[in-house]
Write a protein that holds these residues in place. Sequence first.
Motif, PDB file in Angstrom:
ATOM      1  N   ALA A 105       0.830  -1.205   0.000  1.00  0.00           N
ATOM      2  CA  ALA A 105       0.000   0.000   0.000  1.00  0.00           C
ATOM      3  C   ALA A 105       0.863   1.254   0.000  1.00  0.00           C
ATOM      4  O   ALA A 105       1.911   1.302   0.647  1.00  0.00           O
ATOM      5  N   LEU A 106       0.418   2.272  -0.736  1.00  0.00           N
ATOM      6  CA  LEU A 106       1.049   3.593  -0.729  1.00  0.00           C
ATOM      7  C   LEU A 106       0.098   4.539  -0.015  1.00  0.00           C
ATOM      8  O   LEU A 106      -1.045   4.703  -0.444  1.00  0.00           O
ATOM      9  N   THR A 107       0.554   5.143   1.068  1.00  0.00           N
ATOM     10  CA  THR A 107      -0.334   6.004   1.847  1.00  0.00           C
ATOM     11  C   THR A 107       0.428   7.182   2.432  1.00  0.00           C
ATOM     12  O   THR A 107       1.609   7.070   2.757  1.00  0.00           O
ATOM     13  N   ALA A 108      -0.256   8.311   2.533  1.00  0.00           N
ATOM     14  CA  ALA A 108       0.333   9.494   3.157  1.00  0.00           C
ATOM     15  C   ALA A 108       0.026   9.546   4.644  1.00  0.00           C
ATOM     16  O   ALA A 108       0.506  10.416   5.363  1.00  0.00           O
ATOM     17  N   SER A 109      -0.765   8.605   5.126  1.00  0.00           N
ATOM     18  CA  SER A 109      -1.180   8.607   6.529  1.00  0.00           C
ATOM     19  C   SER A 109      -0.086   8.042   7.424  1.00  0.00           C
ATOM     20  O   SER A 109       0.587   7.065   7.075  1.00  0.00           O
ATOM     21  N   ALA A 110       0.082   8.652   8.587  1.00  0.00           N
ATOM     22  CA  ALA A 110       1.043   8.160   9.569  1.00  0.00           C
ATOM     23  C   ALA A 110       0.331   7.570  10.788  1.00  0.00           C
ATOM     24  O   ALA A 110       0.959   7.256  11.794  1.00  0.00           O
ATOM     25  N   LEU A 111      -0.988   7.415  10.706  1.00  0.00           N
ATOM     26  CA  LEU A 111      -1.769   6.933  11.840  1.00  0.00           C
ATOM     27  C   LEU A 111      -1.678   5.418  11.978  1.00  0.00           C
ATOM     28  O   LEU A 111      -1.773   4.690  10.994  1.00  0.00           O
ATOM     29  N   GLU A 112      -1.512   4.952  13.202  1.00  0.00           N
ATOM     30  CA  GLU A 112      -1.408   3.522  13.460  1.00  0.00           C
ATOM     31  C   GLU A 112      -2.690   2.801  13.071  1.00  0.00           C
ATOM     32  O   GLU A 112      -2.646   1.695  12.514  1.00  0.00           O
ATOM     33  N   GLN A 113      -3.849   3.425  13.332  1.00  0.00           N
ATOM     34  CA  GLN A 113      -5.112   2.759  12.995  1.00  0.00           C
ATOM     35  C   GLN A 113      -5.280   2.591  11.487  1.00  0.00           C
ATOM     36  O   GLN A 113      -5.869   1.612  11.028  1.00  0.00           O
ATOM     37  N   ASP A 114      -4.739   3.524  10.706  1.00  0.00           N
ATOM     38  CA  ASP A 114      -4.796   3.384   9.247  1.00  0.00           C
ATOM     39  C   ASP A 114      -3.925   2.220   8.782  1.00  0.00           C
ATOM     40  O   ASP A 114      -4.281   1.499   7.847  1.00  0.00           O
ATOM     41  N   ARG A 115      -2.779   2.030   9.434  1.00  0.00           N
ATOM     42  CA  ARG A 115      -1.909   0.905   9.095  1.00  0.00           C
ATOM     43  C   ARG A 115      -2.633  -0.412   9.346  1.00  0.00           C
ATOM     44  O   ARG A 115      -2.565  -1.342   8.524  1.00  0.00           O
ATOM     45  N   ILE A 116      -3.352  -0.477  10.449  1.00  0.00           N
ATOM     46  CA  ILE A 116      -4.095  -1.694  10.791  1.00  0.00           C
ATOM     47  C   ILE A 116      -5.181  -1.965   9.763  1.00  0.00           C
ATOM     48  O   ILE A 116      -5.370  -3.098   9.304  1.00  0.00           O
ATOM     49  N   VAL A 117      -5.911  -0.909   9.358  1.00  0.00           N
ATOM     50  CA  VAL A 117      -6.977  -1.060   8.359  1.00  0.00           C
ATOM     51  C   VAL A 117      -6.393  -1.518   7.029  1.00  0.00           C
ATOM     52  O   VAL A 117      -6.959  -2.384   6.348  1.00  0.00           O
ATOM     53  N   ILE A 118      -5.244  -0.941   6.639  1.00  0.00           N
ATOM     54  CA  ILE A 118      -4.591  -1.291   5.367  1.00  0.00           C
ATOM     55  C   ILE A 118      -4.204  -2.771   5.354  1.00  0.00           C
ATOM     56  O   ILE A 118      -4.466  -3.492   4.394  1.00  0.00           O
ATOM     57  N   LEU A 119      -3.584  -3.238   6.421  1.00  0.00           N
ATOM     58  CA  LEU A 119      -3.154  -4.632   6.482  1.00  0.00           C
ATOM     59  C   LEU A 119      -4.351  -5.585   6.573  1.00  0.00           C
ATOM     60  O   LEU A 119      -4.332  -6.673   5.995  1.00  0.00           O
ATOM     61  N   SER A 120      -5.410  -5.154   7.260  1.00  0.00           N
ATOM     62  CA  SER A 120      -6.595  -6.005   7.374  1.00  0.00           C
ATOM     63  C   SER A 120      -7.346  -6.109   6.050  1.00  0.00           C
ATOM     64  O   SER A 120      -8.102  -7.054   5.823  1.00  0.00           O
ATOM     65  N   ALA A 121      -7.134  -5.127   5.144  1.00  0.00           N
ATOM     66  CA  ALA A 121      -7.770  -5.176   3.823  1.00  0.00           C
ATOM     67  C   ALA A 121      -7.119  -6.212   2.922  1.00  0.00           C
ATOM     68  O   ALA A 121      -7.657  -6.569   1.878  1.00  0.00           O
ATOM     69  N   GLY A 122      -5.949  -6.703   3.342  1.00  0.00           N
ATOM     70  CA  GLY A 122      -5.269  -7.729   2.562  1.00  0.00           C
ATOM     71  C   GLY A 122      -3.898  -7.338   2.054  1.00  0.00           C
ATOM     72  O   GLY A 122      -3.206  -8.156   1.443  1.00  0.00           O
ATOM     73  N   CYS A 123      -3.484  -6.089   2.285  1.00  0.00           N
ATOM     74  CA  CYS A 123      -2.159  -5.648   1.832  1.00  0.00           C
ATOM     75  C   CYS A 123      -1.069  -6.386   2.621  1.00  0.00           C
ATOM     76  O   CYS A 123      -1.221  -6.642   3.821  1.00  0.00           O
ATOM     77  N   ASP A 124       0.027  -6.710   1.947  1.00  0.00           N
ATOM     78  CA  ASP A 124       1.124  -7.426   2.592  1.00  0.00           C
ATOM     79  C   ASP A 124       2.069  -6.484   3.322  1.00  0.00           C
ATOM     80  O   ASP A 124       2.783  -6.904   4.240  1.00  0.00           O
ATOM     81  N   ASP A 125       2.087  -5.223   2.923  1.00  0.00           N
ATOM     82  CA  ASP A 125       2.999  -4.252   3.527  1.00  0.00           C
ATOM     83  C   ASP A 125       2.523  -2.868   3.117  1.00  0.00           C
ATOM     84  O   ASP A 125       1.555  -2.726   2.358  1.00  0.00           O
ATOM     85  N   PHE A 126       3.189  -1.839   3.589  1.00  0.00           N
ATOM     86  CA  PHE A 126       2.821  -0.480   3.189  1.00  0.00           C
ATOM     87  C   PHE A 126       4.046   0.415   3.205  1.00  0.00           C
ATOM     88  O   PHE A 126       5.038   0.134   3.886  1.00  0.00           O
ATOM     89  N   MET A 127       3.988   1.490   2.421  1.00  0.00           N
ATOM     90  CA  MET A 127       5.021   2.520   2.405  1.00  0.00           C
ATOM     91  C   MET A 127       4.354   3.873   2.565  1.00  0.00           C
ATOM     92  O   MET A 127       3.334   4.138   1.929  1.00  0.00           O
ATOM     93  N   ARG A 128       4.920   4.685   3.418  1.00  0.00           N
ATOM     94  CA  ARG A 128       4.370   6.038   3.615  1.00  0.00           C
ATOM     95  C   ARG A 128       4.970   6.986   2.584  1.00  0.00           C
ATOM     96  O   ARG A 128       6.172   6.966   2.305  1.00  0.00           O
ATOM     97  N   LYS A 129       4.125   7.824   2.007  1.00  0.00           N
ATOM     98  CA  LYS A 129       4.579   8.826   1.034  1.00  0.00           C
ATOM     99  C   LYS A 129       4.924  10.110   1.771  1.00  0.00           C
ATOM    100  O   LYS A 129       4.228  10.465   2.725  1.00  0.00           O
ATOM    101  N   PRO A 130       5.954  10.851   1.325  1.00  0.00           N
ATOM    102  CA  PRO A 130       6.868  10.479   0.238  1.00  0.00           C
ATOM    103  C   PRO A 130       7.902   9.470   0.729  1.00  0.00           C
ATOM    104  O   PRO A 130       8.216   9.422   1.912  1.00  0.00           O
ATOM    105  N   PHE A 131       8.441   8.668  -0.176  1.00  0.00           N
ATOM    106  CA  PHE A 131       9.416   7.646   0.191  1.00  0.00           C
ATOM    107  C   PHE A 131      10.683   7.831  -0.638  1.00  0.00           C
ATOM    108  O   PHE A 131      10.684   8.473  -1.683  1.00  0.00           O
TER     109      PHE A 131
END
Length: 334
Positions: free
Chosen positions: A184-210
Amino acid sequence: NNKQQTIHFEVEDTGPGIAPEEVDKLFTTFGQTETGRKSLEGTGLGLAISQKFVHLMGGDITVSSTLDKGTTFAFDIQLELSKATEIKIPQESRKVMGLAPNQPNYRILVVEDQPANRLLLVKMLTSVGFEVYEAENGKEAIALWSKHSPHLIFMDMRMPVMDGYEATKRIKSHLKGQATVIIALTASALEQDRIVILSAGCDDFMRKPFREEVLVQKIAQHLGVRYLYEESGTKEKKERIQGELRTDEMQEDCSNQSLDFHLSQMPRDWVAQLHEAALKCLDHVIIQLIEQIPAAHAPLANTLEEWANNFLFNQVIDLIQSAQARESKLALSN
């Protein structure tokens, strides 16, 4: 105190601007302007958090905005000068030059609705040697995934038509999708957003900008990709040779004529198109415009091509503004 210095920061854009009655919303938690809501981006937390950080450093962010022209954010803080011996120099990261031999033909799908962001990702990945496909929304992503079976997908989570959450769920619902890595590519730094992203099925995430090194590390982590790296000595030698070549070319081709002069010989409409392309980070448009430059102005064409290929859009903008300022001064003196 001679060690205390006032540092002034400004961030300026050329966007749609902010209405005066909405300025007070900017620094409130989860507050968004009408422009922000229409763009379908952000959570309304970025400026609130930024203001708190600046307050902790003793400053205050101010806003100046004009509708349809842009916005400027500024702040001053007091900093203590450091001695050169106190500054830790970070170790230089090795630049990836390409893929090591005897590996599969890795296919990567980039899903991003913002053209500039998508172009940058595609350029980074293709320059390394990956086979890259691109989509601007989740619906297109599903179609391309079904057709090309990419090994890995970089998925923006906030997009029109179909967002990244829904696209990820649909892909992962298939047996074939279980084998596809989705980052997942996301500009969010919130922990709850990370949890939602991973629960949607994403294997990992990167915060923008990277950074580019983070991008290639993530791919290696999930696919086991092996890279070829540029050695430090090779890089220094290459930069020295390129610097000498550029110096020789400027001495031979420019004939004491500046880039300002060459730019001033181009039609105003062409310069305006170049300026707009640089502001929008459209390197492919700049390359198309370069093809219209006459051979007599080759130094301009060579320089613009180098800047476009290295995404140095600010230098293109600075050159245009410098030439326009010089032209204005000459007009006033006459």
